[in-house]
Design an enzyme around this catalytic site. Structure first.
Site, mmCIF file in Angstrom:
data_model
loop_
_atom_site.group_PDB
_atom_site.id
_atom_site.type_symbol
_atom_site.label_atom_id
_atom_site.label_comp_id
_atom_site.label_asym_id
_atom_site.label_seq_id
_atom_site.Cartn_x
_atom_site.Cartn_y
_atom_site.Cartn_z
ATOM 1 N N GLU A 4 0.861 -1.193 0.000
ATOM 2 C CA GLU A 4 0.000 0.000 0.000
ATOM 3 C C GLU A 4 0.891 1.235 0.000
ATOM 4 O OE1 GLU A 4 -3.694 2.379 2.098
ATOM 5 O OE2 GLU A 4 -2.648 0.882 3.298
ATOM 6 N N GLU A 48 -9.073 5.105 6.674
ATOM 7 C CA GLU A 48 -9.476 6.209 7.551
ATOM 8 C C GLU A 48 -10.241 7.281 6.776
ATOM 9 O OE1 GLU A 48 -5.628 6.159 8.758
ATOM 10 O OE2 GLU A 48 -6.120 5.034 10.566
ATOM 11 N N ASP A 58 -12.502 9.675 -3.103
ATOM 12 C CA ASP A 58 -13.788 10.384 -3.245
ATOM 13 C C ASP A 58 -13.593 11.606 -4.145
ATOM 14 O OD1 ASP A 58 -12.210 11.913 -1.486
ATOM 15 O OD2 ASP A 58 -14.014 12.865 -0.655
ATOM 16 N N ASP A 71 -3.093 11.823 -2.546
ATOM 17 C CA ASP A 71 -3.133 13.292 -2.649
ATOM 18 C C ASP A 71 -3.468 13.698 -4.084
ATOM 19 O OD1 ASP A 71 -2.416 13.256 -0.025
ATOM 20 O OD2 ASP A 71 -0.321 13.767 -0.353
HETATM 21 N N1 SAM Z 1 -4.467 5.955 2.605
HETATM 22 C C1 SAM Z 1 -4.925 6.616 3.812
HETATM 23 C C2 SAM Z 1 -6.423 6.636 3.872
HETATM 24 O O1 SAM Z 1 -7.071 6.354 2.856
HETATM 25 O O2 SAM Z 1 -6.967 6.896 4.951
HETATM 26 C C3 SAM Z 1 -4.333 8.043 3.894
HETATM 27 C C4 SAM Z 1 -4.758 8.986 2.816
HETATM 28 S S1 SAM Z 1 -3.876 10.544 2.905
HETATM 29 C C5 SAM Z 1 -4.880 11.632 2.015
HETATM 30 C C6 SAM Z 1 -2.548 10.282 1.747
HETATM 31 C C7 SAM Z 1 -1.297 9.710 2.402
HETATM 32 O O3 SAM Z 1 -0.346 9.410 1.397
HETATM 33 C C8 SAM Z 1 -0.624 10.661 3.363
HETATM 34 O O4 SAM Z 1 -0.355 9.999 4.578
HETATM 35 C C9 SAM Z 1 0.653 11.081 2.636
HETATM 36 O O5 SAM Z 1 1.708 11.395 3.512
HETATM 37 C C10 SAM Z 1 0.940 9.855 1.804
HETATM 38 N N2 SAM Z 1 1.696 10.138 0.576
HETATM 39 C C11 SAM Z 1 1.400 11.093 -0.345
HETATM 40 N N3 SAM Z 1 2.290 11.078 -1.352
HETATM 41 C C12 SAM Z 1 3.159 10.072 -1.072
HETATM 42 C C13 SAM Z 1 4.312 9.569 -1.744
HETATM 43 N N4 SAM Z 1 4.752 10.106 -2.875
HETATM 44 N N5 SAM Z 1 4.958 8.520 -1.186
HETATM 45 C C14 SAM Z 1 4.543 7.990 -0.012
HETATM 46 N N6 SAM Z 1 3.457 8.433 0.673
HETATM 47 C C15 SAM Z 1 2.775 9.458 0.147
#
Ligand code: SAM
Length: 223
Positions: A43, A193, A153, A117
C-alpha cells in the site's frame, strides 16, 4: 494527512523493528524479510495504517508492506503495531517515487492506492500516484498479471486516473463511481481512515481495479 510534527517520531521510527530502514538492500529478496514465500501486496500512502493492518489480519497468508512518506503519520501505524503485532506487515518510510529501487522486477502481486493526494494543479500531474509516470514505475515491480486497486472520493482525480490507463498500457477490470452502493464490489471491502470519514459525510467513493493490457491486445491497439 500531514500531521503537525510529532516530537520524537523520527527517533521512534529509527528504532522500530517494524520499519525496514534499508529497503533498497531487499530489492528482489523481500521473501527473506518475511521468512517465507508468499504473495506480496503493497500500500502506497498508507497513512495511519488502518486499511493495511485490517487486511493483514484477515489474510495471514499474504505479506504486506506499507509505504508512507511522513514520519509524523507513520508513527501512528507503528504505535498500532506495537499494540497488536502482525507478523505479515512491515513499513517503509519513503517517497513512492523511489519504489523501483526497492522492489525487484515482478516481485509484487498487488498495489493499493487509497485516497491519494490529488495534486490539483496541472503542472503537478506527474506527482499523482495514479499518473502514467507512476504506472510505469509500478509496471516494473508488479507481476505481469498483477493488479492495482485505487479508491478515492475525489472525482476529478478519479477521472484523470481513468484517462491515464490507455496511454500507459493498462486496462480497467472493475470501475465504480459509488462503491458503497455496489453490493458485489463491497464484499470484503476494508475501509480506510479517509473512506470512513468521507463516506460518513455522504461523498460517493470511486474505485478501480486495473491490470496491464496483455501484450497481444497492446500490439493490436498500437497498430
Ligand atoms: N491511505 C490513507 C487513507 O485512505 O486513509 C491516507 C490517505 S492521505 C490523504 C494520503 C497519504 O499518502 C498521506 O499519509 C501522505 O503522507 C501519503 N503520501 C502522499 N504522497 C506520497 C508519496 N509520494 N509517497 C509515499 N506516501 C505518500
Amino acid at each position: 494527512m500531514r500531521l503537525k510534527n510529532v516530537p520524537g517520531s523520527r527517533e521512534a521510527i529509527a528504532a522500530s523493528r517494524f520499519v525496514i530502514h534499508d529497503p533498497q538492500e531487499h530489492a528482489g529478496k523481500w521473501a527473506e524479510v518475511f521468512g517465507r514465500t508468499a504473495p506480496l501486496h503493497i500500500e502506497i500512502g498508507m497513512g495511519k495504517g488502518r486499511f493495511l493492518m485490517e487486511l493483514a489480519a484477515r489474510n495471514p497468508d499474504i505479506d504486506y508492506i506499507g509505504i508512507e512518506k511522513y514520519s509524523s503519520v507513520l508513527i501512528r501505524a507503528i504505535q498500532k503495531m506495537e499494540e497488536n503485532e502482525l507478523p505479515n506487515v512491515r513499513f517503509i518510510r519513503m517517497d513512492a517515487e523511489e519504489i523501483g529501487e526497492v522492489f525487484g522486477p515482478g516481485e509484487a502481486d498487488r498495489i493499493y492506492l487509497n485516497f491519494s493526494d490529488p495534486w490539483p494543479k496541472d503542472r503537478h500531474a506527474k506527482r499523482r500516484l495514479t499518473s502514467r509516470q507512476f504506472l510505469e514505475r509500478y509496471e516494473k515491480i508488479l507481476k505481469p498479471e498483477g493488479t492495482i486497486e485505487f479508491k478515492t472520493d475525489n472525482r476529478p482525480l478519479f477521472d484523470f486516473s481513468l484517462e491515464e490507463l490507455e496511454p500507459a498500457g493498462w486496462q480497467a477490470q472493475e470501475v465504480t463511481f459509488d462503491l458503497h452502493q455496489d453490493e458485489r464490489l463491497m464484499q470484503n471491502n476494508v475501509m480506510t481512515e479517509y473512506e470512513a470519514r468521507f463516506s460518513a459525510a455522504g461523498n460517493p467513493i470511486c474505485k478501480y481495479i486495473i491490470r496491464r493490457r496483455n501484450s497481444e491486445e497492446k500490439q493490436d491497439k498500437d497498430k
